[in-house]
Design a protein around this motif. Structure first.
Motif, mmCIF file in Angstrom:
data_model
loop_
_atom_site.group_PDB
_atom_site.id
_atom_site.type_symbol
_atom_site.label_atom_id
_atom_site.label_comp_id
_atom_site.label_asym_id
_atom_site.label_seq_id
_atom_site.Cartn_x
_atom_site.Cartn_y
_atom_site.Cartn_z
ATOM 1 N N ARG A 154 0.836 -1.308 0.041
ATOM 2 C CA ARG A 154 -0.077 0.011 -0.004
ATOM 3 C C ARG A 154 0.665 1.215 0.008
ATOM 4 N NH1 ARG A 154 -5.481 1.793 1.916
ATOM 5 N NH2 ARG A 154 -5.336 3.720 3.110
ATOM 6 N N SER A 155 0.442 2.245 -0.880
ATOM 7 C CA SER A 155 1.484 3.378 -1.204
ATOM 8 C C SER A 155 1.733 4.309 0.033
ATOM 9 C CB SER A 155 0.829 4.207 -2.353
ATOM 10 O OG SER A 155 -0.474 4.592 -2.253
ATOM 11 N N ASP A 156 0.646 4.370 0.896
ATOM 12 C CA ASP A 156 0.825 5.323 1.984
ATOM 13 C C ASP A 156 1.543 4.495 3.370
ATOM 14 O OD1 ASP A 156 -1.029 3.527 2.967
ATOM 15 O OD2 ASP A 156 -2.183 4.987 3.894
ATOM 16 N N ASN A 157 2.126 3.308 3.209
ATOM 17 C CA ASN A 157 2.642 2.580 4.180
ATOM 18 C C ASN A 157 4.418 2.107 3.909
ATOM 19 O OD1 ASN A 157 3.267 -0.449 5.239
ATOM 20 N ND2 ASN A 157 1.218 0.176 6.370
ATOM 21 N N ARG A 158 5.003 2.003 4.869
ATOM 22 C CA ARG A 158 6.403 1.696 5.020
ATOM 23 C C ARG A 158 6.551 0.496 4.098
ATOM 24 N NH1 ARG A 158 8.629 1.557 10.050
ATOM 25 N NH2 ARG A 158 6.956 2.558 10.984
ATOM 26 N N ASN A 159 5.868 -0.530 3.853
ATOM 27 C CA ASN A 159 5.884 -1.696 3.405
ATOM 28 C C ASN A 159 6.047 -1.762 1.787
ATOM 29 O OD1 ASN A 159 6.425 -3.138 5.860
ATOM 30 N ND2 ASN A 159 4.210 -3.479 5.990
ATOM 31 N N TYR A 160 5.287 -0.691 1.552
ATOM 32 C CA TYR A 160 5.222 -0.152 -0.130
ATOM 33 C C TYR A 160 6.657 -0.815 -0.970
ATOM 34 C CZ TYR A 160 3.016 1.840 -4.245
ATOM 35 O OH TYR A 160 2.321 2.251 -5.303
ATOM 36 N N CYS A 161 6.492 -1.511 -1.921
ATOM 37 C CA CYS A 161 7.981 -2.065 -2.411
ATOM 38 C C CYS A 161 7.616 -2.306 -3.934
ATOM 39 C CB CYS A 161 8.360 -3.353 -1.903
ATOM 40 S SG CYS A 161 7.147 -4.567 -2.029
ATOM 41 N N LEU A 162 8.786 -2.549 -4.670
ATOM 42 C CA LEU A 162 8.701 -2.903 -6.236
ATOM 43 C C LEU A 162 8.833 -4.510 -6.256
ATOM 44 C CD1 LEU A 162 10.771 -0.081 -7.884
ATOM 45 C CD2 LEU A 162 8.250 -0.385 -7.723
ATOM 46 N N ALA A 163 7.990 -5.010 -7.198
ATOM 47 C CA ALA A 163 7.892 -6.310 -7.488
ATOM 48 C C ALA A 163 8.221 -6.627 -8.885
ATOM 49 C CB ALA A 163 6.880 -7.211 -7.183
ATOM 50 N N GLN A 164 8.461 -7.826 -9.319
ATOM 51 C CA GLN A 164 8.708 -8.210 -10.565
ATOM 52 C C GLN A 164 8.079 -9.189 -11.347
ATOM 53 O OE1 GLN A 164 13.276 -8.093 -11.852
ATOM 54 N NE2 GLN A 164 12.920 -10.241 -12.198
ATOM 55 N N LEU A 165 7.631 -9.113 -12.546
ATOM 56 C CA LEU A 165 7.406 -10.028 -13.454
ATOM 57 C C LEU A 165 8.190 -10.020 -14.753
ATOM 58 C CD1 LEU A 165 3.349 -9.226 -13.653
ATOM 59 C CD2 LEU A 165 4.495 -11.243 -12.614
#
Length: 366
Positions: A261-272
């Motif tokens: 979630r974009s307002d959260n510390r856990n926001y991250c990038l993932a890959q396909l």
């Protein structure tokens, strides 16, 4: 998922065409993050002698240009599109991107008709609170070879089958254009947010019927959910912000997207990674089991995501431009725009650094 900024502060900023975004500390050899002190969902590209940048401001699409990737002090700005009131795209303009397709320029962006506030008679259908139920994707066309001099006008709403759609992007493969965006399974789901793909006939026209729409990624891992590892339900579980990234040497095609979630510390990038020949076939995509770019608490770099990609002035380096936050307790309003160099692994996948503040060497050739 819902990228509300501090509207009162940013609306004034965004409407002023002469605005120069707050900048970082840059000298001839180094720079520090952030490169812009307020903003989210950055989209940066090079054209001619300039870098161009746009990002979410909720009220319009404003384009900035600078001859430096990392120094936006005194950058020129131009209003590309300001929606008239009372339209389905009049409020909450998010995540604009500007693409050069068929010798013209196209802005693809998210918007809604009523400041993210559906009436109770609509929202009562949702299993969870779903303020973004009316968000859709829209296109503005800019005619001309130069994005700064192009003649811009509203073109169309992209067909997302009258369902929630945010963070849309263009994906190109084998002479076919696709629309990839964040979607729900059904109209009133609310959660989770997934990644959908459809074929396009033109940059403003989807050709796939609803029966051919494909979901190519769902939040399945612990790090794609909020709070981390949420087990009770799918609320706040998100895949969004997809971006095409091509390895210039091997030609491998990746879709780098944001999770959690974009307002959260856990926001991250993932890959396909596209490992087959058909982007419309979910089985032709391979998901990396871990995030590829994520928070770095040792440097107070949290909530890093929604990236775009460009190169150094001499084309020798790859750069990621993304948003993040230093204080994750302040949510969406804490986001700032940063840039860092990245490389490539031996297997052809991108090798992103840990997010941080620097100082870093300026891009090669700058």
């Amino acid at each position: 998922m819902f990228k509300l900024l501090l509207i009162a502060a940013l609306a004034v900023v965004a409407i002023c065409q002469g605005y120069s975004p707050p900048h970082n500390s840059t000298n001839s050899t180094t720079f520090t993050n952030p490169i812009i002190n307020e903003g989210a969902d950055p989209w940066m590209f090079r054209h001619g002698d300039y870098y161009y940048l746009t990002y979410s401001n909720n009220v319009n699409v404003t384009l900035f240009r600078s001859k430096s990737l990392t120094d936006w002090d005194g950058a020129e700005s131009k209003l590309v599109f300001a929606p008239p009131p009372g339209m389905n795209y009049s409020t909450d303009l998010w995540a604009p991107e500007i693409h050069n397709l068929d010798d013209n320029w196209y802005v693809i962006f998210t918007a809604d008709p009523r400041n993210d506030s559906p009436p109770p008679e609509i929202e009562m259908w949702c299993d969870y609170n779903c303020p973004a139920v009316h968000h859709r994707m829209f296109v503005v066309e800019g005619k001309g070879s130069d994005p700064w001099e192009a003649e811009w006008e509203y073109k169309a709403e992209l067909d997302t089958y009258d369902q929630f759609a945010i963070d849309g992007t263009y994906f190109q493969h084998a002479d076919q254009l696709y629309h990839i965006y964040s979607c729900w399974h059904r109209k009133y789901d609310g959660w989770p947010a997934n990644l959908c793909i459809t074929k396009m006939e033109k940059p403003w026209m989807v050709s796939s019927p609803f029966s051919e729409r494909q979901i190519i990624s769902v939040p399945e891992y612990a790090w794609e959910k909020t709070p981390f590892g949420r087990a009770s339900n799918d609320r706040l579980s998100s895949n969004e912000g997809p971006q095409q990234l091509t390895n210039p040497t091997t030609g491998q095609q990746f879709l780098i997207y944001s999770a959690a979630r974009s307002d959260n510390r856990n926001y991250c990038l993932a890959q396909l990674e596209l490992v087959g020949d058909n982007p419309m076939n979910p089985g032709d995509w391979r998901k990396h089991p871990y995030p590829v770019f994520y928070q770095n608490p040792s440097e107070s770099a949290y909530g890093v995501g929604h990236a775009s990609f460009t190169t150094s002035p001499d084309d020798s380096e790859a750069w990621i431009v993304y948003h993040g936050m230093r204080d994750p307790t302040n949510g969406w309003g804490a986001r700032t725009i940063r840039a860092q160099k990245f490389g490539w692994n031996e297997d052809g996948t991108p090798n992103f650094p840990k997010p941080g503040y620097g100082p870093y060497e300026v891009p090669s050739g700058q």
